[in-house]
Motif scaffolding. Structure first.
Motif, PDB file in Angstrom:
ATOM      1  N   GLY A   1       0.871  10.318 -12.419  1.00 26.71           N
ATOM      2  CA  GLY A   1       0.417   9.634 -13.620  1.00 26.71           C
ATOM      3  C   GLY A   1       0.034  10.620 -14.715  1.00 26.71           C
ATOM      4  N   PRO A   2      -0.323  10.110 -15.890  1.00 33.34           N
ATOM      5  CA  PRO A   2      -0.624  10.989 -17.016  1.00 33.34           C
ATOM      6  C   PRO A   2      -1.992  11.655 -16.893  1.00 33.34           C
ATOM      7  N   VAL A   3      -2.106  12.820 -17.483  1.00 32.33           N
ATOM      8  CA  VAL A   3      -3.414  13.462 -17.634  1.00 32.33           C
ATOM      9  C   VAL A   3      -4.219  12.649 -18.641  1.00 32.33           C
ATOM     10  N   VAL A   4      -5.483  12.419 -18.338  1.00 32.88           N
ATOM     11  CA  VAL A   4      -6.322  11.611 -19.215  1.00 32.88           C
ATOM     12  C   VAL A   4      -7.422  12.466 -19.824  1.00 32.88           C
ATOM     13  N   GLU A   5      -8.006  11.919 -20.866  1.00 30.55           N
ATOM     14  CA  GLU A   5      -9.138  12.561 -21.525  1.00 30.55           C
ATOM     15  C   GLU A   5     -10.309  12.695 -20.553  1.00 30.55           C
TER      16      GLU A   5
ATOM     17  N   GLU B   1     -11.936  -5.959 -29.777  1.00 32.67           N
ATOM     18  CA  GLU B   1     -13.100  -6.746 -30.201  1.00 32.67           C
ATOM     19  C   GLU B   1     -14.273  -6.580 -29.246  1.00 32.67           C
ATOM     20  N   GLY B   2     -14.084  -5.841 -28.147  1.00 35.18           N
ATOM     21  CA  GLY B   2     -15.163  -5.637 -27.190  1.00 35.18           C
ATOM     22  C   GLY B   2     -15.236  -6.671 -26.093  1.00 35.18           C
ATOM     23  N   ASN B   3     -14.232  -7.551 -25.989  1.00 37.04           N
ATOM     24  CA  ASN B   3     -14.160  -8.472 -24.859  1.00 37.04           C
ATOM     25  C   ASN B   3     -13.861  -7.672 -23.594  1.00 37.04           C
ATOM     26  N   GLN B   4     -14.586  -7.976 -22.536  1.00 37.90           N
ATOM     27  CA  GLN B   4     -14.508  -7.171 -21.319  1.00 37.90           C
ATOM     28  C   GLN B   4     -13.543  -7.776 -20.296  1.00 37.90           C
ATOM     29  N   GLU B   5     -12.961  -6.889 -19.493  1.00 40.37           N
ATOM     30  CA  GLU B   5     -12.004  -7.278 -18.462  1.00 40.37           C
ATOM     31  C   GLU B   5     -12.317  -6.474 -17.202  1.00 40.37           C
ATOM     32  N   PRO B   6     -12.504  -7.114 -16.037  1.00 43.81           N
ATOM     33  CA  PRO B   6     -12.711  -6.344 -14.812  1.00 43.81           C
ATOM     34  C   PRO B   6     -11.469  -5.535 -14.472  1.00 43.81           C
ATOM     35  N   THR B   7     -11.676  -4.303 -14.100  1.00 48.13           N
ATOM     36  CA  THR B   7     -10.557  -3.393 -13.840  1.00 48.13           C
ATOM     37  C   THR B   7     -10.950  -2.420 -12.741  1.00 48.13           C
ATOM     38  N   ILE B   8     -10.030  -2.146 -11.846  1.00 48.19           N
ATOM     39  CA  ILE B   8     -10.233  -1.086 -10.851  1.00 48.19           C
ATOM     40  C   ILE B   8      -9.227   0.020 -11.151  1.00 48.19           C
ATOM     41  N   SER B   9      -9.698   1.264 -11.214  1.00 44.52           N
ATOM     42  CA  SER B   9      -8.822   2.389 -11.534  1.00 44.52           C
ATOM     43  C   SER B   9      -9.062   3.529 -10.562  1.00 44.52           C
ATOM     44  N   VAL B  10      -7.992   4.264 -10.276  1.00 46.22           N
ATOM     45  CA  VAL B  10      -8.050   5.397  -9.368  1.00 46.22           C
ATOM     46  C   VAL B  10      -7.560   6.638 -10.110  1.00 46.22           C
ATOM     47  N   PHE B  11      -8.271   7.745  -9.909  1.00 47.01           N
ATOM     48  CA  PHE B  11      -7.943   9.003 -10.569  1.00 47.01           C
ATOM     49  C   PHE B  11      -7.880  10.126  -9.534  1.00 47.01           C
ATOM     50  N   THR B  12      -7.119  11.161  -9.870  1.00 48.52           N
ATOM     51  CA  THR B  12      -7.075  12.372  -9.062  1.00 48.52           C
ATOM     52  C   THR B  12      -7.372  13.564  -9.968  1.00 48.52           C
TER      53      THR B  12
ATOM     54  N   ALA C   1       0.827  -1.205   0.000  1.00 49.02           N
ATOM     55  CA  ALA C   1       0.000   0.000   0.000  1.00 49.02           C
ATOM     56  C   ALA C   1       0.865   1.260   0.000  1.00 49.02           C
ATOM     57  N   GLU C   2       1.985   1.214   0.747  1.00 54.11           N
ATOM     58  CA  GLU C   2       2.891   2.362   0.779  1.00 54.11           C
ATOM     59  C   GLU C   2       3.556   2.570  -0.581  1.00 54.11           C
ATOM     60  N   LEU C   3       3.972   1.497  -1.237  1.00 51.96           N
ATOM     61  CA  LEU C   3       4.552   1.604  -2.576  1.00 51.96           C
ATOM     62  C   LEU C   3       3.540   2.184  -3.558  1.00 51.96           C
ATOM     63  N   ARG C   4       2.273   1.788  -3.385  1.00 51.08           N
ATOM     64  CA  ARG C   4       1.228   2.322  -4.252  1.00 51.08           C
ATOM     65  C   ARG C   4       1.073   3.832  -4.037  1.00 51.08           C
ATOM     66  N   ARG C   5       1.062   4.248  -2.781  1.00 45.32           N
ATOM     67  CA  ARG C   5       0.908   5.678  -2.485  1.00 45.32           C
ATOM     68  C   ARG C   5       2.081   6.494  -3.009  1.00 45.32           C
ATOM     69  N   GLN C   6       3.250   5.868  -3.147  1.00 39.87           N
ATOM     70  CA  GLN C   6       4.439   6.579  -3.587  1.00 39.87           C
ATOM     71  C   GLN C   6       4.607   6.587  -5.111  1.00 39.87           C
TER      72      GLN C   6
ATOM     73  N   ARG D   1      -5.941  13.091 -13.632  1.00 37.50           N
ATOM     74  CA  ARG D   1      -4.778  12.230 -13.842  1.00 37.50           C
ATOM     75  C   ARG D   1      -5.098  10.791 -13.407  1.00 37.50           C
ATOM     76  N   HIS D   2      -4.557   9.863 -14.157  1.00 37.48           N
ATOM     77  CA  HIS D   2      -4.633   8.462 -13.762  1.00 37.48           C
ATOM     78  C   HIS D   2      -3.606   8.206 -12.682  1.00 37.48           C
ATOM     79  N   PHE D   3      -4.030   7.508 -11.609  1.00 36.32           N
ATOM     80  CA  PHE D   3      -3.119   7.192 -10.509  1.00 36.32           C
ATOM     81  C   PHE D   3      -2.736   5.723 -10.487  1.00 36.32           C
ATOM     82  N   TYR D   4      -3.729   4.839 -10.658  1.00 38.90           N
ATOM     83  CA  TYR D   4      -3.452   3.418 -10.460  1.00 38.90           C
ATOM     84  C   TYR D   4      -4.558   2.592 -11.105  1.00 38.90           C
ATOM     85  N   SER D   5      -4.188   1.472 -11.721  1.00 39.25           N
ATOM     86  CA  SER D   5      -5.160   0.496 -12.225  1.00 39.25           C
ATOM     87  C   SER D   5      -4.670  -0.908 -11.914  1.00 39.25           C
ATOM     88  N   ALA D   6      -5.615  -1.825 -11.729  1.00 40.77           N
ATOM     89  CA  ALA D   6      -5.268  -3.222 -11.453  1.00 40.77           C
ATOM     90  C   ALA D   6      -6.278  -4.131 -12.132  1.00 40.77           C
TER      91      ALA D   6
END
Length: 245
Positions: free
Chosen positions: A53-57, A173-184, A44-49, A192-197
């Protein structure tokens, strides 16, 4: 007496006639649990550090009425930047495997979102949270009503949006994948994108990357049977427990 050690963590119950072998193995397990907790805290600490991340649309989404029981119209367009309630909060988005090539709701995603809905009012104290699916509101919302998802913001990707593709939630092709993403969001409104898993951490470790979001599996791991090969299903109703009482 051994019972006196309950408060310092070295003894977990006040049960009598516990074998020395059990106590020894339980202590070995307790120490391993401590190391596991320390490892999670380090992750969790490595994640916070993570560096910036990049600016997103400013992606567009489609949203129906806040009240699930109010029907599925009217719908409105909402932008990613508008999902933040204040600049100092993070935005967490879970991408639901439903829509396009995924023609029926994913049972595992449904299990996970059930859990998130249960704690939605707690999450709202600290972060902004939303569920995003490729399915349109007319398909997404009836499933949400079936499951009772009344504490989560439910969004559909707008026509032509590349949000799910860009964040790894679907392929071309539209195949779906579960994803969790964090933005600021910055003071100037930029997001900005912060983290995805994703569930798959490595070729040899699949469908485990979102484990910490799934209390069902964590509870099953406490038992001697473990999680085994159990997989969530939409065949049993959300009120299955009540039906067995």
């Amino acid at each position: 007496m051994p019972n006196e050690k309950l408060q310092d963590g070295t003894r977990q119950t006040r049960l009598q006639n516990v074998s020395d072998e059990y106590l020894s193995k339980r202590e070995e397990l307790r120490l391993a649990e401590i190391e596991s907790m320390k490892a999670r805290e380090q992750v969790a600490e490595l994640r916070r550090q993570l560096p910036q991340g990049p600016v997103v649309e400013d992606y567009a989404f489609i949203e129906g009425p806040a009240d699930l029981d109010a029907g599925d119209t009217p719908i409105r367009t909402v932008r990613l930047s508008e999902l933040f309630t204040s600049p100092d909060r993070s935005l967490v988005i879970y991408q639901f495997m439903y829509g396009k090539r995924q023609t029926s709701p994913c049972p595992m995603c449904t299990l996970l979102i059930d859990s998130l809905n249960g704690v939605g009012h707690h999450l709202a104290q600290n972060v902004d949270f939303a569920i995003v699916a490729a399915a349109d509101p007319e398909a997404l919302r009836p499933h949400a009503r079936r499951q009772g998802w009344n504490r989560l913001r439910l969004l559909s990707t707008a026509e032509g949006s590349t949000f799910k593709y860009d964040l790894g939630g679907e392929d071309r092709e539209g195949n779906q994948e579960p994803t969790i993403s964090v933005f600021t969001r910055e003071s100037n409104g930029a997001v900005r994108h912060f983290y995805s898993a994703h569930p798959n951490l490595a070729p040899e470790m699949r469908e485990r990357g979102l484990d910490l979001l799934t209390p069902v599996y964590n509870v099953l791991d406490l038992t001697p049977q473990g999680r085994g090969n159990w997989y969530a299903s939409l065949d049993y109703a959300p009120n299955a427990f009540s039906a067995h009482r």
